[in-house]
Write a protein that holds these residues in place. Structure first.
Motif: not given
Ligand SMILES: NC(=O)c1ccc[n+]([C@@H]2O[C@H](COP(=O)([O-])OP(=O)(O)OC[C@H]3O[C@@H](n4cnc5c(N)ncnc54)[C@H](OP(=O)(O)O)[C@@H]3O)[C@@H](O)[C@H]2O)c1
Length: 215
Positions: A7, A9-10, A12, A32, A42-43, A67, A121, A137, A141, A168, A170, A172
């Protein structure tokens, strides 16, 4: 160090890839829908995970960062929300997807000296933090945390350390604009945690800024 980040491409994942590259590491980022030098993954798809392993051939992986994740049940109503398909997709991504990536890249991790696995997580995995809502969710997690704890036990004899992390809150697409920290703060903190991960700490559940989180 060769680091694989799912993951990338965008969000964290993208920030971790950028920061790790800037620090001189070789990074294989996955997406993906890959652009530039990202590799397709695609995980949720075992064939796709196998193709990533094939792409890497016998190239050692020093650090695998699981991630990729989704959070589709934000704000769902208890009475009518949380459809079964949403449970299935979330577990396929946040739990099975983590397992499939690790399983597929085990030979590459074993080929490295003292390889590490980082599972992203969330604090929402913790049973000590249960304000209600977001059942899918939270459960997914929590399962990822449990998976990481048990993999840590199984991989300890091979010297492969496993850490589970809360990145954190974050800013996004997932975290939203009101979140507390930037992707760069999260990425820098997490990369520092991964660097500090060793066999003494395997199975740890930590925050991006280095605090132990209660399970
Ligand atoms: N942001 C927060 O505050 C926060 C807090 C706690 C935990 N987290 C965890 O941190 C991680 C990153 O979160 P983020 O905030 O960066 O989220 P995000 O901006 O929504 O990015 C999610 C990433 O996961 C990829 N993804 C989703 N489904 C997938 C699949 N089936 N196969 C491969 N890649 C896939 C997405 O790809 P696409 O572009 O193709 O959709 C994207 O690159 C996640 O595990 C999230 O649960 C985030």
């Amino acid at each position: 160090m060769h680091i694989v980040i799912t993951g990338a491409n965008r969000g964290i994942g993208h920030a971790m890839a950028e920061r790790a590259r800037a620090a001189g590491h070789q990074v294989t980022g996955t997406a993906r829908e890959p652009v530039d030098d990202l590799v397709a993954l695609d995980v949720t798809d075992p064939v796709s995970c196998g193709a990533l392993a094939e792409h890497l051939q016998d190239h050692p992986v020093d650090l695998l960062v699981c991630n990729a994740g989704i959070y589709p049940d934000k704000g769902q109503p208890l009475e009518t929300g949380y459809p079964a398909a949403m449970w299935a997709e979330s577990f396929a991504t946040n739990v099975t997807g983590v397992f499939l990536c690790i399983q597929s890249l085990l030979p590459n991790l074993r080929a490295a000296q003292g390889a590490k696995i980082a599972i992203i997580s969330s604090q929402m995995a913790s049973h000590t933090l249960a304000p209600g809502g977001s059942y899918i969710y939270r459960a997914s997690k929590a399962a990822a945390l449990n998976l990481g704890r048990n993999l840590a036990a199984d991989l300890a004899p091979e010297g492969i350390a496993v850490g589970i992390y809360h990145p954190g809150w974050v800013r996004t697409d997932m975290g939203g604009d009101a979140a507390e920290i930037s992707v760069d703060e999260a990425a820098d903190g997490l990369l520092a945690r991964f660097a500090a991960l060793d066999m003494a700490a395997t199975g740890c559940f930590q925050t991006w800024d280095g605090r132990d989180h209660p399970y």
